[in-house]
Design a protein around this motif. Structure first.
Motif, PDB file in Angstrom:
ATOM      1  N   VAL A   1     -48.922 -13.196  -2.030  1.00 43.83           N
ATOM      2  CA  VAL A   1     -48.521 -12.023  -1.055  1.00 43.83           C
ATOM      3  C   VAL A   1     -49.013 -12.700   0.574  1.00 43.83           C
ATOM      4  N   ASN A   2     -49.978 -13.380   0.506  1.00 46.78           N
ATOM      5  CA  ASN A   2     -50.495 -13.914   1.747  1.00 46.78           C
ATOM      6  C   ASN A   2     -49.323 -14.709   2.267  1.00 46.78           C
ATOM      7  N   ALA A   3     -48.917 -15.585   1.465  1.00 45.34           N
ATOM      8  CA  ALA A   3     -47.804 -16.736   1.674  1.00 45.34           C
ATOM      9  C   ALA A   3     -46.493 -15.955   2.241  1.00 45.34           C
ATOM     10  N   ARG A   4     -46.065 -14.831   1.592  1.00 44.88           N
ATOM     11  CA  ARG A   4     -44.879 -14.088   1.964  1.00 44.88           C
ATOM     12  C   ARG A   4     -45.129 -13.309   3.396  1.00 44.88           C
ATOM     13  N   ARG A   5     -46.317 -12.955   3.492  1.00 46.95           N
ATOM     14  CA  ARG A   5     -46.369 -12.230   4.872  1.00 46.95           C
ATOM     15  C   ARG A   5     -46.403 -13.096   5.817  1.00 46.95           C
ATOM     16  N   ALA A   6     -46.962 -14.251   5.617  1.00 46.78           N
ATOM     17  CA  ALA A   6     -47.125 -15.445   6.669  1.00 46.78           C
ATOM     18  C   ALA A   6     -45.679 -15.508   7.067  1.00 46.78           C
ATOM     19  N   ASN A   7     -44.833 -15.910   6.074  1.00 42.78           N
ATOM     20  CA  ASN A   7     -43.475 -16.234   6.442  1.00 42.78           C
ATOM     21  C   ASN A   7     -42.936 -15.337   7.306  1.00 42.78           C
ATOM     22  N   CYS A   8     -42.955 -13.868   7.011  1.00 41.35           N
ATOM     23  CA  CYS A   8     -42.647 -12.766   7.824  1.00 41.35           C
ATOM     24  C   CYS A   8     -43.112 -12.917   9.212  1.00 41.35           C
ATOM     25  N   ALA A   9     -44.494 -13.159   9.333  1.00 40.84           N
ATOM     26  CA  ALA A   9     -44.944 -13.223  10.757  1.00 40.84           C
ATOM     27  C   ALA A   9     -44.270 -14.475  11.518  1.00 40.84           C
ATOM     28  N   PHE A  10     -43.997 -15.659  10.728  1.00 40.04           N
ATOM     29  CA  PHE A  10     -43.658 -16.890  11.519  1.00 40.04           C
ATOM     30  C   PHE A  10     -42.198 -16.378  12.168  1.00 40.04           C
ATOM     31  N   TYR A  11     -41.403 -15.777  11.243  1.00 38.68           N
ATOM     32  CA  TYR A  11     -40.113 -15.263  11.753  1.00 38.68           C
ATOM     33  C   TYR A  11     -40.107 -14.346  13.024  1.00 38.68           C
ATOM     34  N   GLN A  12     -41.220 -13.434  12.897  1.00 38.24           N
ATOM     35  CA  GLN A  12     -41.182 -12.523  13.787  1.00 38.24           C
ATOM     36  C   GLN A  12     -41.792 -13.095  15.152  1.00 38.24           C
TER      37      GLN A  12
ATOM     38  N   THR B   1     -38.032 -11.485   3.292  1.00 36.13           N
ATOM     39  CA  THR B   1     -38.181 -10.994   4.813  1.00 36.13           C
ATOM     40  C   THR B   1     -36.665 -10.807   5.132  1.00 36.13           C
ATOM     41  N   CYS B   2     -36.534  -9.609   5.634  1.00 35.69           N
ATOM     42  CA  CYS B   2     -35.144  -9.156   5.978  1.00 35.69           C
ATOM     43  C   CYS B   2     -35.103  -8.763   7.257  1.00 35.69           C
ATOM     44  N   VAL B   3     -33.833  -8.983   7.962  1.00 27.60           N
ATOM     45  CA  VAL B   3     -33.685  -8.547   9.256  1.00 27.60           C
ATOM     46  C   VAL B   3     -32.188  -7.623   9.328  1.00 27.60           C
ATOM     47  N   LEU B   4     -32.002  -7.089  10.414  1.00 30.39           N
ATOM     48  CA  LEU B   4     -30.656  -6.566  10.738  1.00 30.39           C
ATOM     49  C   LEU B   4     -30.099  -7.089  12.151  1.00 30.39           C
TER      50      LEU B   4
ATOM     51  N   CYS C   1     -31.087 -11.279   4.231  1.00 31.73           N
ATOM     52  CA  CYS C   1     -32.388 -11.610   3.617  1.00 31.73           C
ATOM     53  C   CYS C   1     -32.674 -13.091   3.906  1.00 31.73           C
ATOM     54  N   LEU C   2     -33.674 -13.605   4.599  1.00 30.44           N
ATOM     55  CA  LEU C   2     -33.930 -14.856   5.089  1.00 30.44           C
ATOM     56  C   LEU C   2     -34.588 -15.686   4.078  1.00 30.44           C
ATOM     57  N   PRO C   3     -34.700 -16.831   3.947  1.00 34.07           N
ATOM     58  CA  PRO C   3     -35.661 -17.554   2.903  1.00 34.07           C
ATOM     59  C   PRO C   3     -37.077 -17.326   3.162  1.00 34.07           C
ATOM     60  N   SER C   4     -37.670 -16.962   1.809  1.00 37.39           N
ATOM     61  CA  SER C   4     -39.079 -16.114   1.706  1.00 37.39           C
ATOM     62  C   SER C   4     -39.674 -17.022   0.912  1.00 37.39           C
TER      63      SER C   4
ATOM     64  N   ALA D   1     -42.082 -26.520   8.123  1.00 41.67           N
ATOM     65  CA  ALA D   1     -40.881 -27.414   8.671  1.00 41.67           C
ATOM     66  C   ALA D   1     -39.667 -26.602   8.134  1.00 41.67           C
ATOM     67  N   ASP D   2     -39.787 -26.100   7.049  1.00 40.32           N
ATOM     68  CA  ASP D   2     -38.784 -25.404   6.227  1.00 40.32           C
ATOM     69  C   ASP D   2     -38.444 -23.967   7.044  1.00 40.32           C
ATOM     70  N   LEU D   3     -39.509 -23.184   7.457  1.00 41.18           N
ATOM     71  CA  LEU D   3     -39.234 -22.031   8.298  1.00 41.18           C
ATOM     72  C   LEU D   3     -38.335 -22.284   9.648  1.00 41.18           C
ATOM     73  N   GLN D   4     -39.073 -23.525  10.100  1.00 47.22           N
ATOM     74  CA  GLN D   4     -38.587 -24.036  11.577  1.00 47.22           C
ATOM     75  C   GLN D   4     -36.928 -24.405  11.301  1.00 47.22           C
ATOM     76  N   ARG D   5     -36.681 -24.874  10.238  1.00 43.66           N
ATOM     77  CA  ARG D   5     -35.074 -25.075  10.099  1.00 43.66           C
ATOM     78  C   ARG D   5     -34.323 -23.862   9.983  1.00 43.66           C
ATOM     79  N   VAL D   6     -34.942 -22.717   9.536  1.00 41.05           N
ATOM     80  CA  VAL D   6     -34.059 -21.493   9.516  1.00 41.05           C
ATOM     81  C   VAL D   6     -34.038 -21.223  10.973  1.00 41.05           C
ATOM     82  N   VAL D   7     -35.148 -21.096  11.738  1.00 40.98           N
ATOM     83  CA  VAL D   7     -35.177 -20.421  12.863  1.00 40.98           C
ATOM     84  C   VAL D   7     -34.189 -21.322  14.053  1.00 40.98           C
ATOM     85  N   ASP D   8     -34.301 -22.393  13.769  1.00 46.52           N
ATOM     86  CA  ASP D   8     -33.377 -23.239  14.639  1.00 46.52           C
ATOM     87  C   ASP D   8     -31.978 -22.979  14.428  1.00 46.52           C
TER      88      ASP D   8
END
Length: 431
Positions: A310-321, A346-349, A406-409, A416-423
């Motif tokens: 749960v902590n890891a998934r919430r941290a993913n979302c916080a990174f994207y936010q 983590t889902c976005v519109l 739905c983003l990679p979660s 680094a994985d999350l940053q790839r998505v963001v980029d």
């Protein structure tokens, strides 16, 4: 997977308990029920979690409202099997109706068809993307006026977030319709019940504030707010341990209920409905739905790291936010003020007018970089297999599908994985 899972699986092999059933199944059922006291998920490593994911949350809550000892569980081969057995035990007949969330995966609806019944789809609301209580009330009143209430309401807790349980459970009670909770995506989520507020002198005001905006949440609710895990309020609840869920047994599910007789019946039906006789005798149609001892061993190990997941998934979302905070046209799935989401996904519109390109363009750009993202669930009332089924509302779910991604979660994603998505998403904006 980790060392605990491997040790427990090795134990299953060493003792030659493979399948069907075995001591790990019994232990998994017991430990899972104990784990449904949500405080372990909410409070373990809370300081770390909230530092990584500073989303609104009640700062202090009491223990689970439902006595965990009163819950019972049957470990099964899948969440779909759990839902099928739940519906079967309600005595569905051909052409009976079952109300169900339209914004969901088909596994929430297929078991209705298995029994020859007909799904009636209920639209979403925007606060949590889950079933809209107003639409449910409309549908229940419509059927009550016709003298043909549904045999059940199947409420799906979507993407790791609880629906408005108090309101929906009250409607089901009012119309005497059994509530089944599909919590396949919501293990690790928390729902704050407002029934405990009734004892306070200004309960109506505080209940409104609790279920109002996140900014108006009440601090220091220790003695006045109870919390439950989604899936434990209705007549029956189902969970999934499929490979894509927040914890996995590779494949598996769990049916839970406070009614022990229902769980005994589920176990009976799940083992081919064998009558108690020295020979093979069957008085009912049964199913091969029980969980193997090896899969249960994996599940026991996975339960021990649920809070970490749960902590890891919430941290993913916080990174994207944080990364998308300055990008116009990206809106995150809200965290409803009545609970704490596990952020399973983590889902976005994506608003193409503000962002510059639409959701599909972003998905394809990610795919071109070998990064998997998917649209949110296509509403069931738009699926060819359910063409012609009635829907109450539908516009909200359709809009979420049109714009939702739905983003990679995954729990093991690196920064680094999350940053790839963001980029990649950022480059889409610059086009």
């Amino acid at each position: 997977m980790g060392a605990d899972e491997l040790e427990l699986v090795q134990e299953a092999f060493a003792t030659n308990w493979i399948a069907p059933l075995g001591p790990h199944v019994d232990a998994f059922e017991k430990e899972f029920v104990e784990r449904l006291n949500a405080k372990s998920v909410l409070q373990e490593r809370t300081e770390q979690t909230e530092q990584l994911a500073p989303v609104a949350s009640v700062t202090s809550v009491s223990s689970c409202a439902k006595d965990v000892a009163s819950l019972h569980a049957a470990a099964l081969s899948s969440g779909t099997a759990a839902l099928h057995l739940a519906l079967r035990m309600l005595g569905l007949k051909r052409d009976d109706e079952v109300f169900v969330s339209t914004l969901t995966f088909s596994a929430s609806v297929n078991p209705i068809a298995y029994e020859g019944a007909r799904p009636v789809f209920i639209d979403s609301e925007r606060t949590s993307w889950n079933m809209d209580p107003a639409r449910l009330e409309e549908a229940l009143k419509n059927r009550a006026a016709q003298g043909r209430l549904p045999k059940a309401v199947v409420l799906v807790h979507l993407y790791g977030q609880s629906a408005d349980l108090d309101t929906i459970a009250a409607l089901c009670d009012q119309f005497n319709v059994p509530l089944i909770e599909d919590a396949a995506e919501a293990l690790g989520a928390v729902y704050y019940r407002r029934d405990a507020l009734s004892a306070t002198r200004d309960s109506s005001e505080e209940a409104g504030r609790l279920h109002g905006s996140a900014e108006s949440r009440i601090p220091n609710l220790e003695s006045r707010v109870t919390k439950v895990t989604p899936g434990t309020v209705g007549r029956m609840g189902i969970f999934s341990f499929n490979g894509n869920k927040i914890i996995t047994t590779s494949g598996g599910g769990m049916l839970v209920s406070a009614d022990e007789s229902l769980i005994r019946k589920a176990r009976f039906l799940a083992t081919q409905a064998r009558d108690p006789a020295p020979h093979y005798q069957h008085s009912e149609i049964g199913f091969n739905y029980r969980l193997s001892n090896v899969c249960a061993a994996i599940g026991r190990g996975q339960l021990r790291v649920l809070a970490d997941r749960v902590n890891a998934r919430r941290a993913n979302c916080a990174f994207y936010q944080q990364a998308f905070a300055d990008l116009p046209g990206i809106e995150f799935m809200p965290e409803a003020p009545w609970g704490r989401s596990s952020r399973w996904l983590t889902c976005v519109l994506i608003d193409p007018k503000k962002f510059g390109v639409d959701r599909e363009a972003v998905r394809l750009a990610l795919e071109a970089e070998n990064i998997e993202a998917r649209p949110v669930w296509k509403p069931m009332h738009l699926q060819p297999v359910f063409a012609g089924c009635e829907v109450f509302g539908g516009a909200v779910a359709e809009d979420l599908f049109t714009h939702g991604l739905c983003l990679p979660s995954g729990s093991n994603l690196s920064e680094a994985d999350l940053q790839r998505v963001v980029d990649v998403v950022g480059r889409c904006r610059k086009r």
